[in-house]
Design a protein around this motif. Structure first.
Motif, PDB file in Angstrom:
ATOM      1  N   ALA A   1      -4.935   1.790   7.972  1.00  0.00           N
ATOM      2  CA  ALA A   1      -3.515   1.766   8.320  1.00  0.00           C
ATOM      3  C   ALA A   1      -3.172   0.427   8.937  1.00  0.00           C
ATOM      4  N   PRO A   2      -1.879   0.083   8.978  1.00  0.00           N
ATOM      5  CA  PRO A   2      -1.466  -1.135   9.684  1.00  0.00           C
ATOM      6  C   PRO A   2      -1.793  -1.006  11.174  1.00  0.00           C
TER       7      PRO A   2
ATOM      8  N   VAL B   1      -4.470 -10.523  13.315  1.00  0.00           N
ATOM      9  CA  VAL B   1      -4.398 -11.166  12.010  1.00  0.00           C
ATOM     10  C   VAL B   1      -4.099 -10.217  10.852  1.00  0.00           C
ATOM     11  N   ALA B   2      -4.459  -8.954  10.998  1.00  0.00           N
ATOM     12  CA  ALA B   2      -4.513  -8.112   9.803  1.00  0.00           C
ATOM     13  C   ALA B   2      -3.190  -7.448   9.469  1.00  0.00           C
ATOM     14  N   ASP B   3      -2.967  -7.280   8.165  1.00  0.00           N
ATOM     15  CA  ASP B   3      -1.882  -6.436   7.698  1.00  0.00           C
ATOM     16  C   ASP B   3      -2.292  -4.977   7.799  1.00  0.00           C
TER      17      ASP B   3
ATOM     18  N   TRP C   1       0.811  -1.219   0.000  1.00  0.00           N
ATOM     19  CA  TRP C   1       0.000   0.000   0.000  1.00  0.00           C
ATOM     20  C   TRP C   1       0.844   1.268   0.000  1.00  0.00           C
ATOM     21  N   ASP C   2       2.159   1.136   0.398  1.00  0.00           N
ATOM     22  CA  ASP C   2       3.027   2.307   0.373  1.00  0.00           C
ATOM     23  C   ASP C   2       3.654   2.511  -1.005  1.00  0.00           C
ATOM     24  N   ASP C   3       3.505   1.482  -1.856  1.00  0.00           N
ATOM     25  CA  ASP C   3       4.112   1.529  -3.178  1.00  0.00           C
ATOM     26  C   ASP C   3       3.118   2.137  -4.160  1.00  0.00           C
TER      27      ASP C   3
END
Ligand SMILES: Nc1ncnc2c1ncn2[C@@H]1O[C@H](COP(=O)(O)OP(=O)(O)OP(=O)(O)O)[C@@H](O)[C@H]1O
Ligand SMILES: [Mg+2]
Lengths: 303, 380
Positions: B236-237, B220-222, B15-17
């Motif tokens: 967001a993470p 669990v989540a990214d 997501w940062d790319d």
């Protein structure tokens, strides 16, 4: 004291339905069964022996000794009766199938109609009950007869050149029966289909089913209790149906209800017609018991 | 709080790319039911192999969002894309997406086994393969002993496990889980969470999960998206959304937070100064788009407040009050302190020792404090 009274009340609640059955089902049945063992007579009432209260126990015993199975023997000897039974069961079977064929899509459409529309549709199914059954069957005479509405329409539309003979044939009987008993098929089916959880279809679709596949794999098997209930509710009364075959059927339309009626009112042979009725009941006991079993099972599944 | 199973995947941050192409994309999606707007002009990008969690209060549109991706609802406006293709008009059975329903939607006339095998049979998988897959799934959700039972002979938690197994069985590209573990006991839930993460690692499935359990989301989540009234408020993470929430709503939704209203005084060398209505000064760090005199909120999580009966040496962010409530939670103890200006502040302390001499107790007068970088400033 109060506890005893409560016990009596709660027990009577349990026994009340049985009492009802005893008075309105078992007692008449015993009377009919007794009649079937008597012999016809030219008197009032037209059979012998007549058990009366005045005779006293000794007289009753003498009467009971005169009972015989002769009427039943007679029924097995005359092919009219067993042909009537067979024909009735066959007509009931075909009518049930036709009612299912028409009733299922109808009930399905109703159950999937917008929620606000459903009471109205249900109302339309029940509405015919508001007029007399007899009048509705008479109306079919007006529709099906040679110069009736149906023939007029078909002639006008140039589908036929000669009016069709429909009235007083077995076809007319089917039309009348399917028309009259359709609500009994539609209502249990509708009740079942309307209750079904639509997310099950979404789940099926999610797992790769098209709408048709989802219908056959989910909706249809889940509706089987409704199908069964509808079929029994149509089949059982149709076997004994008598008004429709006598009003719409022809001379060749054999149905046991009609035979029974003729025996009773034209021949005034009460004992033989009682024997016919007892055998009819015995024939119907099997599907009635199957129906009860399936109902009990679906009630169990629901709870 | 932060169990961070996914932490070894720290390099996984598509997501940062800017150049990364999203696998699932919601573009200005709106969904209306008559007068109700369930999803409101929502845009969201989810990447392949991502474990994405949706969090939000009841009725905020989480299920609706998933249903549009699975194909059960048409969007009222905007578009949903999967691998770059607009999904409009594609029926659910043609989407490489499986959903676990919030209501389970198990087929009542089929055994547990048949339920799980349903999708595989539909796919035309060979009988032996189906049997193997089904038993693997049964093992995964610990339901081997119940294979022949019908759904109505199972408990709520068991049904939920069957529903989970059924949605996992087809191993789709995208798996949508609508509160998949809510009915499970804590132990089983934690085990299953790890299994899910493992599955995602091994099979490369993209997960979208709805949960009311923020701890689960963080485990669990990214990435986590917090929703409110049909919109996404922040994506967001886990660490970022917990430590750097962008609004009071998000800060309050994930975990506990103490909020103190203040006015913005200025920023010097990265330290933000705030003034309270009583004339005190609070210091914190962080970016805030505010000008002097704006109303902002000083925010600090309970576990970042230190509590003591003696005045701390460092003079930053001091509060003084009386212990009002104590909740012993096993691993930690939570205190509710009534400040002298009437505001309640929560502080929690990890119970690192079994016995504490002279512990803080009810009606003690205590100091609460935190370093500037333990607190944050929120302007919304
Ligand atoms: N079929 C429908 N018809 C009308 N309104 C609906 C329908 N489905 C959902 N809604 C409304 O849309 C909004 C969002 O519902 P949704 O089911 O997406 O919420 P949710 O976030 O999943 O909530 P929960 O956490 O309780 O499951 C709610 O206000 C709901 O009442
Ligand atoms: Mg929901």
């Amino acid at each position: 004291m109060k506890a005893v009274w409560n016990g009596v009340v709660s027990r009577s609640v349990i026994w009340l339905p049985y009492l009802w059955l005893l008075i309105f089902f078992l007692a008449p049945f015993v009377m009919v069964a007794k009649l079937s063992l008597s012999e016809p007579a030219i008197s009032i009432p037209p059979y012998n022996p007549v058990l009366t209260l005045a005779e006293g126990p000794a007289g009753w015993w003498a009467d009971i000794k005169r009972f015989s199975l002769e009427n039943y023997v007679f029924i097995t000897q005359d092919s009219l009766y067993w042909r009537s039974y067979l024909s009735s069961v066959w007509i009931a079977f075909v009518s049930t199938f036709l009612a299912l064929l028409i009733g299922y899509p109808l009930a399905y459409g109703m159950a999937r109609a917008p929620r606000t529309l459903r009471p109205l549709l249900l109302m339309l199914v029940i509405l015919p009950f508001w007029t007399s059954f007899l009048i509705r069957v008479y109306a079919w005479i007006g529709i099906l007869k040679k110069e009736g509405l149906l023939n007029q329409f078909l002639l006008w539309a140039h589908v036929i050149t000669e009016p069709l003979t429909i009235l007083n044939t077995t076809t007319a009987v089917y039309v009348g029966i399917v028309y009259s008993y359709l609500p009994f098929m539609v209502l249990p089916l509708y009740a079942n289909l309307e209750r079904q959880d639509l997310t099950l279809l979404e789940a099926a679709s999610d797992l790769g089913c098209t709408r048709t596949q989802a219908f056959w794999k989910i909706t249809w098997p889940l509706s089987l209790p409704g199908v069964l209930a509808g079929c029994f509710l149509v089949f059982i009364p149709v076997v004994g149906e008598f008004v429709i075959p006598s009003l719409l059927g022809g001379a060749d339309t054999l149905m046991i209800g009609r035979t029974l009626f003729d025996e009773f009112f034209l021949n005034r042979d009460w004992p033989v017609s009682s024997a016919v009725a007892v055998i009819l009941l015995l024939i119907l006991v099997v599907p009635i018991m199957l129906f009860q079993r399936s109902e009990a099972r679906s009630r169990e599944a629901a709870s | 709080m932060n169990k961070q199973v996914a932490s070894f995947r720290r390099s996984f941050q598509p997501w940062d790319d800017i150049d990364a192409t999203p696998f699932i994309e919601f573009r200005n999606v709106t969904k209306r039911y008559g007068a109700v707007t369930a999803v409101n002009d929502l845009s969201l990008k989810i990447f392949e192999r991502e474990f994405f969690a949706l969090l939000g209060p009841s009725g905020c549109g989480k299920t609706t969002l998933m249903r549009m991706l699975a194909g059960f609802e048409e969007v009222s406006a905007g578009s949903v894309l999967l691998a770059g293709n607009d999904l409009v008009g594609v029926p659910p059975y043609r989407r490489p997406v499986n959903m676990m329903f919030q209501s389970y939607a198990l087929f009542p006339h089929m055994s547990v086994e048949k339920n799980i095998a349903f999708g595989l049979k539909q796919e035309g998988m060979a009988k032996a393969d189906i049997a193997a897959r089904v038993s693997k799934m049964l093992e995964l959700v610990k339901m081997e002993a119940f294979a022949k039972r019908k759904p109505d002979q199972l408990s709520g938690g068991q049904r939920q496990r069957v529903a989970l197994a059924r949605s996992l069985a087809k191993q789709p590209k995208v798996l949508l889980l609508d509160e998949p573990l809510g009915a499970l006991d804590r132990k089983l839930r934690e085990e299953t969470q790890f299994e899910l993460v493992d599955l995602q690692e091994n099979l490369g499935i993209t997960f979208m999960i709805v949960t009311h359990d923020q701890q689960e989301a963080m485990t669990v989540a990214d990435r986590i998206a917090v929703m409110d009234h049909g919109r996404i408020v922040q994506t967001a993470p886990p660490t970022e959304i917990y430590e750097r929430p962008q609004s009071r709503y998000v800060a309050d939704f994930l975990g506990d937070i103490n909020l103190v209203e203040a006015t913005f005084a200025g920023t010097t060398k990265g330290t933000v100064s705030l003034e309270t209505s009583q004339g005190g000064t609070l210091k914190t760090v962080g970016d805030v788009s505010a000008t002097k005199g704006d109303v902002v909120w000083f925010a600090v999580r309970p576990e970042k407040l230190e509590i003591s009966r003696t005045k701390p040496a460092s003079g930053d962010n001091l509060f003084f009050g009386e212990v009002w409530d104590i909740a012993y939670l096993g691993d930690q103890t939570a205190y509710r302190v009534k400040l002298d200006n009437g505001i309640f502040v929560k502080a929690s302390v990890l119970n690192t020792r079994v016995d504490v001499d002279n512990p803080i107790t009810w009606e003690d007068r205590v100091w609460l404090s935190c370093a500037p970088d333990a607190a944050m400033v929120l302007s919304a």
